[in-house]
Design an enzyme around this catalytic site. Structure first.
Site, PDB file in Angstrom:
ATOM      1  N   TYR A  49       0.848  -1.210   0.000  1.00 32.58           N
ATOM      2  CA  TYR A  49       0.000   0.000   0.000  1.00 32.58           C
ATOM      3  C   TYR A  49       0.869   1.241   0.000  1.00 32.58           C
ATOM      4  O   TYR A  49       1.966   1.245   0.546  1.00 32.58           O
ATOM      5  CB  TYR A  49      -0.940   0.039   1.217  1.00 32.58           C
ATOM      6  CG  TYR A  49      -0.241   0.000   2.552  1.00 32.58           C
ATOM      7  CD1 TYR A  49       0.105  -1.202   3.141  1.00 32.58           C
ATOM      8  CD2 TYR A  49       0.066   1.176   3.242  1.00 32.58           C
ATOM      9  CE1 TYR A  49       0.739  -1.245   4.369  1.00 32.58           C
ATOM     10  CE2 TYR A  49       0.692   1.145   4.469  1.00 32.58           C
ATOM     11  CZ  TYR A  49       1.034  -0.058   5.029  1.00 32.58           C
ATOM     12  OH  TYR A  49       1.664  -0.110   6.239  1.00 32.58           O
ATOM     13  N   PRO A  50       0.399   2.301  -0.619  1.00 31.24           N
ATOM     14  CA  PRO A  50       1.098   3.586  -0.598  1.00 31.24           C
ATOM     15  C   PRO A  50       0.545   4.467   0.523  1.00 31.24           C
ATOM     16  O   PRO A  50      -0.579   4.240   0.989  1.00 31.24           O
ATOM     17  CB  PRO A  50       0.755   4.194  -1.953  1.00 31.24           C
ATOM     18  CG  PRO A  50      -0.613   3.693  -2.238  1.00 31.24           C
ATOM     19  CD  PRO A  50      -0.725   2.333  -1.587  1.00 31.24           C
ATOM     20  N   MET A  51       1.304   5.442   0.938  1.00 36.17           N
ATOM     21  CA  MET A  51       0.838   6.323   2.015  1.00 36.17           C
ATOM     22  C   MET A  51       1.490   7.707   1.960  1.00 36.17           C
ATOM     23  O   MET A  51       2.522   7.905   1.345  1.00 36.17           O
ATOM     24  CB  MET A  51       1.088   5.697   3.378  1.00 36.17           C
ATOM     25  CG  MET A  51       2.546   5.362   3.650  1.00 36.17           C
ATOM     26  SD  MET A  51       2.781   4.925   5.383  1.00 36.17           S
ATOM     27  CE  MET A  51       2.390   6.502   6.154  1.00 36.17           C
ATOM     28  N   ASP A  52       0.854   8.629   2.620  1.00 34.51           N
ATOM     29  CA  ASP A  52       1.348  10.002   2.772  1.00 34.51           C
ATOM     30  C   ASP A  52       1.440  10.353   4.249  1.00 34.51           C
ATOM     31  O   ASP A  52       0.777   9.742   5.079  1.00 34.51           O
ATOM     32  CB  ASP A  52       0.334  11.003   2.164  1.00 34.51           C
ATOM     33  CG  ASP A  52       0.489  11.193   0.675  1.00 34.51           C
ATOM     34  OD1 ASP A  52       1.486  10.710   0.110  1.00 34.51           O
ATOM     35  OD2 ASP A  52      -0.395  11.826   0.075  1.00 34.51           O
TER      36      ASP A  52
ATOM     37  N   HIS B 206       6.939   4.283  16.512  1.00 33.58           N
ATOM     38  CA  HIS B 206       6.401   3.544  15.372  1.00 33.58           C
ATOM     39  C   HIS B 206       7.301   2.347  15.064  1.00 33.58           C
ATOM     40  O   HIS B 206       6.834   1.220  14.855  1.00 33.58           O
ATOM     41  CB  HIS B 206       6.340   4.499  14.182  1.00 33.58           C
ATOM     42  CG  HIS B 206       5.690   3.950  12.951  1.00 33.58           C
ATOM     43  ND1 HIS B 206       4.363   3.618  12.900  1.00 33.58           N
ATOM     44  CD2 HIS B 206       6.180   3.706  11.710  1.00 33.58           C
ATOM     45  CE1 HIS B 206       4.068   3.181  11.674  1.00 33.58           C
ATOM     46  NE2 HIS B 206       5.157   3.228  10.952  1.00 33.58           N
TER      47      HIS B 206
ATOM     48  N   GLN C 107       9.544  -6.041   6.231  1.00 39.14           N
ATOM     49  CA  GLN C 107       9.020  -4.783   5.700  1.00 39.14           C
ATOM     50  C   GLN C 107      10.047  -4.094   4.797  1.00 39.14           C
ATOM     51  O   GLN C 107      11.211  -4.016   5.140  1.00 39.14           O
ATOM     52  CB  GLN C 107       8.676  -3.893   6.885  1.00 39.14           C
ATOM     53  CG  GLN C 107       8.226  -2.495   6.497  1.00 39.14           C
ATOM     54  CD  GLN C 107       7.907  -1.653   7.739  1.00 39.14           C
ATOM     55  OE1 GLN C 107       6.813  -1.734   8.279  1.00 39.14           O
ATOM     56  NE2 GLN C 107       8.869  -0.867   8.204  1.00 39.14           N
TER      57      GLN C 107
ATOM     58  N   SER D 166       0.830   7.298  13.028  1.00 35.08           N
ATOM     59  CA  SER D 166      -0.172   6.776  12.090  1.00 35.08           C
ATOM     60  C   SER D 166      -1.551   7.343  12.397  1.00 35.08           C
ATOM     61  O   SER D 166      -2.275   7.761  11.486  1.00 35.08           O
ATOM     62  CB  SER D 166      -0.245   5.247  12.153  1.00 35.08           C
ATOM     63  OG  SER D 166       1.009   4.678  11.872  1.00 35.08           O
TER      64      SER D 166
END
Lengths: 280, 280, 280, 280, 280
Positions: B171-174, B198, B211, B249
């Site tokens: 998944y992509p994220m900002d 995190h 990851q 997050s």
């Protein structure tokens, strides 16, 4: 003293069109090799002519890039003297036989623009000091004179040749007009200050990245388009990431889609149509 | 003492392309069995070569996954030394006969990235203690030295082999730049602290999830891509759900689409093309 | 004294339809030249008739524009006396042979509208001074009389001829109804003031840009459509950029897609269908 | 006393796939009746086998629904023991002849999940009272024991049979992470309280609606999927409307698309393929 | 005194389906005239039967509209006694030969709903005065009695005939659940007051516009659908614009797409299929 204008002066140059295409490899590969070669030559000849641009006047060039990812396979960028000329490019391309295999997926229409924040502030202040009022013929003449001088001085950047760098990164962007954060209601001086800081970052990358800013208010769905040209694609990430922390980007920028391409000179188009990416 | 930079240091490695495809089963099933076998073999041979990667230098591998849901049937991920090499992968794939049945539905372009929040804070502080000023050649040399050291030490993770786990979650994220909540205007120390917390969650899952973080600022429409590899797909949900409550997050993350796939080794591709998923 | 209404008076004129089309060049080019000519003539004749409009009554004209970019190749705009008449235009076009090559990509449905902020304020105040109450028959009659007078006086602008300028810029827009910023809850006087300032900018461009505002509440997905006609496309950017800093746009405007076209008179349609853009 | 975890415990069961399809009636109707019957029988036999599920172990059933509206004509839902098994379902379906007429339009991937807010609070408190610290092996063992006990007790709901009700309502949803309203930063006790109130509404509808909650963090684009099964479709509206006023939904819920279907047992599939909906 | 419920009472009637279609004129025009006539007759006969509705019981009618713009060419609306019956309509239409030329582009599924804000407030107050507690059998019986009485009294509006007006305007809408502006957390009395004011505007247009509100929570992607029927399409704009300034719309409404159509009686369908719009 009357309120000074809050609109920064800008000077404009070439009209610019970005075209992104999917290439229909299945249909293309079903053609006999001879037909492929004829079609490829016709397209490469056209691209070569467009790459060369005008012998006189502004460069008026085009360039091709092999795109990465599903947003498209091929990107063309065109700099021309008018939107009508850009429209002629579109029509001319649509008459080629290669266009049967090119399905347009995206585009961007804009005009090379240089924002003159520094110059605007000085000009407005100096005209006001002379006792002139914004909007009067005398004021407008004073502004006109500055714009003409700047347009002259900046002509090579307003009507640029297309840099020969290996990679192109293109993306459109807006300045935010949110409920609390609104670029367009910030005082001119603050905007000028933020744009100056922003420019200082760009300047540190000037050796490795060539940047062309185009304005698209009234022409396309975002306010500006940004083209970055570099041999080393890593600098795109470094530059944009660093800028994301400066105030004008962190707080006021909103970004569209990003497109990354590898330069595809007309001389390599036929190889590309055989599935080969030759680095220029 | 001058302001320290707010941009964390990063080191980069492989260029990465994710490709998601729909497979046109109707057209495929209309082929004679022999032709299917020949096409499948050609594709499996190519995938096998890509899986193996480079004999020398960085791994430069690819891998295939059978996707669940309507977003696609097949996902390929490619790690390579340059974007031009990734583009060559796309072109090479488009020349295979199997590509006639693969309709690209999505993709993601990025570069393996390790953010050095801890190291950045220490480096900036220590250079400042020596009386150096950010942006000066001495400062830059000090930073350069740290980056080189880290890039060396982290090389195996910057140019990774593709883990052999059974499942992939991508998944992509900002990081958010909202009107009140803006990651990019938070003080460096707070960001460092949140990233540390995190990371501590991730560490507790290290035995079951591998990851890979890639940066895509300047390359694609989100800022980062996240690849999680695990044999047990339940841990994706457990890990991401737990992280959703940590501050970085909960408050600052914004997520794109999620893709889940089951590893499809090249040796099983022919069976998959007959409708069989053999677990590796 | 009772609350005065917060809804500004408006007068309406022509029903307006914008149609944006992709042109299927591949299918078109596969036709024999003779068939192309026959189809082109049929379409050009129809467009010529639509351009001419009505001999009596309102102009009821149509015009064609060659669009730039991937949003479409051709745009038609139609002004008619009713939505049923616009629907007949759509149906008539669909019966031509050229329509086989036109794939509609977008459209916009609206009605020429003039907002009477100034007039509304005066009328409401004067009726209230006479002791009338909003909503009573006497009040409504007073309003009706103003509307009729204005509709009469503004008829040439409510049922306009289509300007012959070389370029058209079209975009839809809304007034924001955000959580803190909400046009529809602002006091009438403030809205009137902002609209007045907004109009003053437009007036300064009146020599070079002709503007037609259409309302689309109840008809399409945005509240208003804006058509700007100009020979020099640069003024679109100048005008809209300057307006973006006035309060009503900076704070309350939200914009849709922008479309830019070059006027294509019916007499040039056949050349266009051969890939030539002849400037009128 | 140390901070207690803010992540509620969950137990998981079946992997779930929703598939929404458009049916190509034009192509289907062009088939000879005999071929239609053969294809329909093949598909109905497969669906019958999937409806029946596993003779041993978990139910692992599938069910079909005739969808209303343009989002699709047919929906299949599948409960299976693993994502690989769900992928096999997709591949098996793609090998049938009927799949030629089914164009997938949407899907949803998730896992049956029961959130144990009440249990989490009690467990965390009781472990803390024993002097244990979150994250230590003793703490984790205490948590593990609770989870195992609950998973056992809830097994019939974690691996459910598909209810035989006449209608299905499916929609995905998120908990909001807004700038001021953020579910993930609310204290555990407040979340537990809100979830309890939410559950009380559901309980009052228990006689007429059967609800299955699935978690999709890491698997699909929303955080949860909700399936409601009922004979009377009016209760969907009544239940969801009433819930929309409870705090957890009014303030923290964000909803995706809604899908409504009428149960289509395998025995009625052939009639459906002739355009008849027989109510079960 | 206990808290009174915050959920307004509603009564429901017909299940409603809106279907929007593109018509494939190219394929249609390629048919021989005779075949066109046969297909048109078959479709017009079906539509005539649907227009007529049920001889006994509720009206259960359908109606057709010629749509303006690119969102579709034809819209059908259907009122039926159940969702299963609506699904049968879809299936029956898909079996006609005309359906080959109809490509569904959009739809909307909902149920006629009347919100009883006034009645709810009175009922809750009166039951509370009797000392009853919400949720007890006595309370529920009191509520049930009111609902039954209202459903009876409102039956003609809950199961309406389709008005014969010339134009239809359809759009879906939500009540906002924003971070500061949230309809669902407003006190019942305030919502009742705002809905009352809203209704007063509608009442003033009652002579020229007929309105049908349908609820779609649980059935489609917005909370409500609004159908406005009027001979003069200008009143749609006047009504909705005026309402946009009332509090419940200005602050709490969020709107979807707008669809505008001209009534197409079954008797005119064959002409329409020849490109003629005959006004009824």
């Amino acid at each position: 003293m009357p309120d000074l204008p809050s609109v920064p002066l800008t000077v404009e140059g070439s009209c610019v069109l970005h075209q992104m295409f999917h290439f229909d490899w299945s249909a293309w590969k079903s053609l006999p090799a001879e037909e492929q070669q004829a079609i490829a030559k016709e397209a490469a000849d056209l691209l070569a002519r467009w790459e060369q641009g005008s012998a006189t006047g502004h460069p008026n060039q085009s360039a091709a890039f092999s795109l990465l990812g599903h947003k498209g396979d091929l990107m063309l960028i065109h700099f021309r003297d008018s939107f009508a000329d850009l429209n002629r490019i579109e029509l001319e391309l649509s008459q080629t036989r290669l266009s049967h295999y090119l399905k347009i997926s995206h585009s961007y229409l804009s005009m090379v623009e240089m924002g003159l924040y520094e110059s605007s502030a000085k000009t407005y202040a100096s005209l006001a000091e002379k006792g002139l009022t914004p909007g009067t013929p005398e004021w407008n003449a004073g502004v006109r004179e500055v714009l003409d001088r700047q347009a002259n001085a900046l002509a090579p950047r307003l009507y640029p040749e297309i840099p020969k760098a290996k990679h192109l990164c293109f993306y459109p962007m807006d300045r935010k007009r949110g409920e609390q954060v609104n670029w367009y209601t910030e005082p001119m001086a603050d905007r000028q200050h933020m744009m100056h800081e922003h420019g200082m970052i760009g300047r540190r990358y000037a050796d490795s990245v060539r940047q062309v800013i185009t304005g698209s208010i009234g022409y396309d769905d975002w306010e500006w388009g940004v083209d970055l040209f570099a041999d080393d694609a890593l600098v795109f990430k470094k530059l944009i990431y660093e800028m994301r922390f400066d105030r004008v980007s962190a707080v006021y920028a909103s970004f569209g889609q990003f497109f990354l391409g590898v330069r595809l000179p007309s001389g390599n188009l036929s190889s590309w149509l055989q599935g080969q990416l030759i680095e220029s």
